[in-house]
Design a protein around this motif. Structure first.
Motif, mmCIF file in Angstrom:
data_model
loop_
_atom_site.group_PDB
_atom_site.id
_atom_site.type_symbol
_atom_site.label_atom_id
_atom_site.label_comp_id
_atom_site.label_asym_id
_atom_site.label_seq_id
_atom_site.Cartn_x
_atom_site.Cartn_y
_atom_site.Cartn_z
ATOM 1 N N THR A 170 0.833 -1.205 0.000
ATOM 2 C CA THR A 170 0.000 0.000 0.000
ATOM 3 C C THR A 170 0.868 1.255 0.000
ATOM 4 N N ASP A 171 1.907 1.236 0.817
ATOM 5 C CA ASP A 171 2.810 2.385 0.917
ATOM 6 C C ASP A 171 3.570 2.607 -0.389
ATOM 7 N N VAL A 172 4.113 1.521 -0.945
ATOM 8 C CA VAL A 172 4.929 1.641 -2.161
ATOM 9 C C VAL A 172 4.087 2.106 -3.347
ATOM 10 N N THR A 173 2.904 1.550 -3.510
ATOM 11 C CA THR A 173 2.068 1.935 -4.650
ATOM 12 C C THR A 173 1.510 3.348 -4.491
ATOM 13 N N ALA A 174 1.404 3.806 -3.249
ATOM 14 C CA ALA A 174 0.968 5.184 -3.024
ATOM 15 C C ALA A 174 2.099 6.174 -3.270
ATOM 16 N N THR A 175 3.319 5.700 -3.100
ATOM 17 C CA THR A 175 4.495 6.570 -3.248
ATOM 18 C C THR A 175 4.993 6.640 -4.676
ATOM 19 N N PHE A 176 4.983 5.492 -5.373
ATOM 20 C CA PHE A 176 5.546 5.423 -6.715
ATOM 21 C C PHE A 176 4.488 5.024 -7.744
ATOM 22 N N ASP A 178 5.080 3.298 -10.582
ATOM 23 C CA ASP A 178 5.433 2.122 -11.383
ATOM 24 C C ASP A 178 4.349 1.045 -11.308
ATOM 25 N N ASP A 179 3.857 0.611 -12.470
ATOM 26 C CA ASP A 179 2.840 -0.440 -12.512
ATOM 27 C C ASP A 179 3.360 -1.758 -11.952
ATOM 28 N N ASP A 180 4.669 -1.963 -12.017
ATOM 29 C CA ASP A 180 5.260 -3.238 -11.610
ATOM 30 C C ASP A 180 4.912 -3.598 -10.165
ATOM 31 N N TYR A 181 4.762 -2.620 -9.319
ATOM 32 C CA TYR A 181 4.508 -2.896 -7.904
ATOM 33 C C TYR A 181 3.063 -3.285 -7.630
ATOM 34 N N GLU A 182 2.151 -2.797 -8.440
ATOM 35 C CA GLU A 182 0.735 -3.063 -8.196
ATOM 36 C C GLU A 182 0.224 -4.251 -8.991
ATOM 37 N N ASN A 183 0.550 -4.305 -10.270
ATOM 38 C CA ASN A 183 -0.001 -5.335 -11.145
ATOM 39 C C ASN A 183 0.508 -6.738 -10.842
ATOM 40 N N LEU A 184 1.692 -6.845 -10.244
ATOM 41 C CA LEU A 184 2.269 -8.156 -9.962
ATOM 42 C C LEU A 184 2.093 -8.564 -8.510
ATOM 43 N N GLY A 189 -3.601 -15.632 -6.014
ATOM 44 C CA GLY A 189 -3.831 -15.531 -4.580
ATOM 45 C C GLY A 189 -2.584 -15.521 -3.733
ATOM 46 N N THR A 190 -1.420 -15.600 -4.353
ATOM 47 C CA THR A 190 -0.166 -15.593 -3.601
ATOM 48 C C THR A 190 0.719 -14.454 -4.087
ATOM 49 N N ILE A 191 1.714 -14.121 -3.291
ATOM 50 C CA ILE A 191 2.669 -13.087 -3.665
ATOM 51 C C ILE A 191 3.973 -13.767 -4.073
ATOM 52 N N PRO A 192 4.374 -13.688 -5.332
ATOM 53 C CA PRO A 192 5.633 -14.300 -5.752
ATOM 54 C C PRO A 192 6.795 -13.763 -4.920
ATOM 55 N N GLU A 193 7.773 -14.602 -4.645
ATOM 56 C CA GLU A 193 8.872 -14.213 -3.765
ATOM 57 C C GLU A 193 9.656 -13.015 -4.305
ATOM 58 N N ASN A 194 9.882 -12.986 -5.630
ATOM 59 C CA ASN A 194 10.648 -11.850 -6.152
ATOM 60 C C ASN A 194 9.859 -10.544 -6.116
ATOM 61 N N VAL A 195 8.526 -10.631 -6.189
ATOM 62 C CA VAL A 195 7.693 -9.432 -6.050
ATOM 63 C C VAL A 195 7.740 -8.939 -4.600
ATOM 64 N N LYS A 196 7.636 -9.878 -3.670
ATOM 65 C CA LYS A 196 7.718 -9.530 -2.246
ATOM 66 C C LYS A 196 9.059 -8.863 -1.938
ATOM 67 N N ARG A 220 11.556 3.193 -10.929
ATOM 68 C CA ARG A 220 12.300 2.607 -12.063
ATOM 69 C C ARG A 220 13.191 1.441 -11.627
ATOM 70 N N PRO A 221 12.643 0.405 -11.035
ATOM 71 C CA PRO A 221 13.452 -0.698 -10.505
ATOM 72 C C PRO A 221 14.269 -1.443 -11.550
ATOM 73 N N TYR A 222 13.802 -1.474 -12.800
ATOM 74 C CA TYR A 222 14.493 -2.240 -13.843
ATOM 75 C C TYR A 222 15.553 -1.432 -14.592
ATOM 76 N N ASP A 223 15.593 -0.143 -14.358
ATOM 77 C CA ASP A 223 16.556 0.691 -15.080
ATOM 78 C C ASP A 223 17.988 0.407 -14.629
ATOM 79 N N ASN A 224 18.922 0.598 -15.545
ATOM 80 C CA ASN A 224 20.322 0.566 -15.154
ATOM 81 C C ASN A 224 20.626 1.823 -14.350
ATOM 82 N N ILE A 225 21.650 1.748 -13.512
ATOM 83 C CA ILE A 225 22.042 2.913 -12.728
ATOM 84 C C ILE A 225 23.342 3.460 -13.293
ATOM 85 N N THR A 226 23.420 4.772 -13.455
ATOM 86 C CA THR A 226 24.614 5.372 -14.033
ATOM 87 C C THR A 226 25.688 5.571 -12.967
#
Length: 242
Positions: A170-176, A178-184, A189-196, A220-226
């Protein structure tokens, strides 16, 4: 003459395998003047935490490889405790090997949920069961966030107690945005370990001011970092600890 030529060629081969992070301490980087991270880059250069390339550049907007990440965090945090490495894609003679001995335990390799281009090398490693570190692969922001959180945990600089995963989501999706945090969040009915894992470390990285989102509100969790972004992030973390 042939013998001398052979020696010269052999030396060239050896030198070509040396890390590009070789730079005279008294030289100035030629490509950071006016860069938004110029001041921080120079600060870390003066502390011998970062180095540049033989052409006297720092390449601030280049992605940080996982090998470079290992070197920089080892230097920045004074990591000294070594572990035994057994990765099949890491050789003992590699320039980054001594840094990896001190930092590999902090740098994750797991694949994130979506098959974005930056995530594919990690998916292939996981799917094929390879014992790889992927030293030359650019580091993803999510992995860097987790790395820095784990270092702070190890140094006992944070409270490791977490809210429920539901509250974190709830906190993360309210802050950011990115669809990745909400849609996955929930699959069957379960939360995949890598999503958690993504949710928890995004939450911690944000709360600890290690990594915030961009000006548009995306993590932007999937972006490369400079290289410039990493140095700026490290400066924030180190300054907060002092």
């Amino acid at each position: 003459m042939k013998k001398i030529l052979s020696i010269i060629i052999a030396m060239g081969v050896v030198l070509s395998g040396i890390s590009l992070n070789v730079f005279a301490a008294d030289k100035e980087f030629s490509d950071i003047k006016g860069h938004w991270a110029e001041k921080t880059i120079l600060k870390f250069k003066d502390k011998d935490i970062i180095s540049g390339y033989p052409d006297e550049t720092f390449k601030p907007d280049n992605p940080v490889t996982r090998a470079e990440l290992a070197k920089i965090i080892t230097e920045a945090f004074g990591l000294q405790k070594k572990i035994t490495l057994d990765y099949d894609d890491v050789k003992a003679e590699a320039w980054y090997y001594p840094y990896l001995e001190c930092s590999a335990k902090y740098i994750p390799i797991y694949a994130l949920p979506i098959s974005y281009e930056t995530n594919i090398p990690y998916q292939e490693v996981n799917e094929k069961g390879l014992n790889y570190f992927l030293p030359e692969t650019p580091a993803m922001r999510m992995h860097v966030a987790e790395t820095l959180v784990e270092i702070k945990k190890d140094k006992k600089q944070i409270n490791t107690e977490l809210p429920s995963i539901q509250d974190i989501q709830t906190d993360v999706t309210a802050t950011f945005k990115d669809d990745d945090y909400e849609n996955l969040y929930a699959m069957h009915g379960t939360i995949p370990e890598n999503v958690k894992r993504m949710l928890e470390y995004t939450y911690l990285a944000n709360k600890l001011s290690i990594m915030q989102g961009d000006t548009d509100g995306y993590f932007r969790p999937y972006d490369n970092i400079t290289r410039a972004e990493l140095v700026t992030m490290l400066d924030r973390v180190i300054s907060a600890a002092n």
